[in-house]
Design a protein around this motif. Structure first.
Motif, PDB file in Angstrom:
ATOM      1  N   UNK A 112       7.923   8.398   6.520  1.00 36.31           N
ATOM      2  CA  UNK A 112       6.735   7.585   6.294  1.00 36.31           C
ATOM      3  C   UNK A 112       5.587   8.042   7.188  1.00 36.31           C
ATOM      4  N   UNK A 113       5.918   8.310   8.443  1.00 39.40           N
ATOM      5  CA  UNK A 113       4.895   8.717   9.394  1.00 39.40           C
ATOM      6  C   UNK A 113       4.237  10.018   8.978  1.00 39.40           C
ATOM      7  N   UNK A 114       5.049  10.981   8.549  1.00 40.46           N
ATOM      8  CA  UNK A 114       4.511  12.280   8.154  1.00 40.46           C
ATOM      9  C   UNK A 114       3.763  12.202   6.836  1.00 40.46           C
ATOM     10  N   UNK A 115       4.275  11.413   5.901  1.00 44.54           N
ATOM     11  CA  UNK A 115       3.645  11.337   4.584  1.00 44.54           C
ATOM     12  C   UNK A 115       2.319  10.606   4.625  1.00 44.54           C
ATOM     13  N   UNK A 124      14.132  -1.829   0.446  1.00 48.32           N
ATOM     14  CA  UNK A 124      13.217  -2.088  -0.664  1.00 48.32           C
ATOM     15  C   UNK A 124      12.153  -1.004  -0.812  1.00 48.32           C
ATOM     16  N   UNK A 125      12.036  -0.135   0.185  1.00 51.85           N
ATOM     17  CA  UNK A 125      11.014   0.912   0.118  1.00 51.85           C
ATOM     18  C   UNK A 125      11.576   2.237  -0.392  1.00 51.85           C
ATOM     19  N   UNK A 126      12.790   2.223  -0.949  1.00 53.54           N
ATOM     20  CA  UNK A 126      13.445   3.437  -1.429  1.00 53.54           C
ATOM     21  C   UNK A 126      13.837   3.276  -2.889  1.00 53.54           C
ATOM     22  N   UNK A 127      13.614   4.320  -3.673  1.00 54.48           N
ATOM     23  CA  UNK A 127      14.109   4.382  -5.049  1.00 54.48           C
ATOM     24  C   UNK A 127      15.124   5.512  -5.145  1.00 54.48           C
ATOM     25  N   UNK A 128      16.357   5.191  -5.503  1.00 54.62           N
ATOM     26  CA  UNK A 128      17.382   6.209  -5.686  1.00 54.62           C
ATOM     27  C   UNK A 128      17.277   6.739  -7.110  1.00 54.62           C
ATOM     28  N   UNK A 148       0.812  -1.206   0.000  1.00 55.39           N
ATOM     29  CA  UNK A 148       0.000   0.000   0.000  1.00 55.39           C
ATOM     30  C   UNK A 148       0.850   1.263   0.000  1.00 55.39           C
ATOM     31  N   UNK A 149       2.169   1.126   0.160  1.00 55.27           N
ATOM     32  CA  UNK A 149       3.034   2.293   0.237  1.00 55.27           C
ATOM     33  C   UNK A 149       3.863   2.424  -1.024  1.00 55.27           C
ATOM     34  N   UNK A 150       3.943   3.637  -1.547  1.00 60.13           N
ATOM     35  CA  UNK A 150       4.816   3.880  -2.683  1.00 60.13           C
ATOM     36  C   UNK A 150       6.240   4.023  -2.179  1.00 60.13           C
TER      37      UNK A 150
END
Length: 272
Positions: free
Chosen positions: A124-127, A33-37, A6-8
């Motif tokens: 993540x928390x803020x977004x 895995x939750x980061x795109x450089x 559910x998270x981009x």
């Protein structure tokens, strides 16, 4: 680490003139895995092009470049409103200057992986909040985009808290609002605690006062070191072993963080 479906992914750009620093940060980010450089640049002009092209969620920005300065560039560059800046530097002296700017966080070189994890977790928390505000629309504590434990009215002693009765070394009772207390310091040579207020007045507490007594004053009081207990509502930045307070108290440099208390302090700092 599995990425929640559910998270981009968090889009990241790095601007740093030190290639080894870029590679270290790239490696740490690539393990998530939750980061795109989206890319990295060794100078500010190329970095600005990357930012405008990709509109990253997080920009890791170095402080010093040949003939230029990351702080000045940040102040004078029209960055995308959704891009939040993390200063990635080995120079602690810049932290105080950055407190007056709308930056998201600091990542000091060399960094511990847990520090990077905390930054990404907080993003993540803020977004995930229903209201997303530009980092350049905030002021006071939230100008640094740190979760809102304190606003100007706290300095003005208006946040809702029950008064405390503390006892001085001469055994006199003093009624104070917890908002007036910035931190407590243990005077090891005298084996006694003192209380430091927002007006910088200091009161020596009675000898029977213990750390446990102080921590029982309320959940805002957290131990950072065997000699320090701080009111979390005044904390601006946790950087390495330093606990930096919000302006105008950021000139206070004596508050330290020991390894045994750092993890609990970080959890409290970002979860409140």
């Amino acid at each position: 680490m599995n990425t929640p479906q559910t998270l981009s992914k968090i889009k990241v750009v790095i601007i740093d003139d030190d290639i080894p620093s870029i590679r270290i940060l790239e490696k740490a980010l690539s393990e998530r895995e939750d980061v795109t450089l989206c890319g990295s640049a060794e100078n500010l002009s190329e970095g600005e092009k990357l930012v405008q092209l990709h509109t990253p969620d997080l920009l890791f920005l170095d402080m010093e470049f040949p003939g230029s300065n990351g702080l000045e560039w940040y102040e004078n560059t029209n960055l995308p409103a959704a891009t939040r800046v993390v200063f990635h530097t080995c120079y602690k002296r810049y932290i105080h200057d950055a407190l007056s700017l709308r930056v998201f966080d600091f990542l000091l070189k060399p960094f511990d992986p847990s520090d990077l994890d905390v930054i990404l977790k907080r993003f993540r928390s803020l977004s995930s909040e229903s209201t997303w505000r530009s980092n350049r629309q905030l002021d006071g504590r939230n100008a640094f985009n740190i979760p809102g434990r304190m606003t100007d009215n706290v300095i003005g002693n208006n946040y809702n808290a029950r008064p405390l009765a503390i006892t001085s070394v001469i055994n006199s009772k003093i009624i104070v609002n917890p908002a007036e207390i910035v931190y407590f310091r243990y005077l090891s040579d005298r084996k006694i605690w003192e209380c430091v207020f927002s007006n910088l007045k200091r009161i020596i507490l009675k000898k029977q006062t213990t750390a446990e007594t102080i921590l029982a004053y309320g959940s805002d009081f957290v131990r950072t070191h065997k000699q320090f207990i701080v009111n979390m509502r005044y904390v601006g930045i946790i950087s390495g072993n330093d606990c930096i307070l919000l302006p105008p108290l950021d000139s206070i440099t004596e508050i330290k963080i020991s390894k045994s208390y750092r993890r609990d302090l970080l959890d409290r700092f970002y979860d409140i």
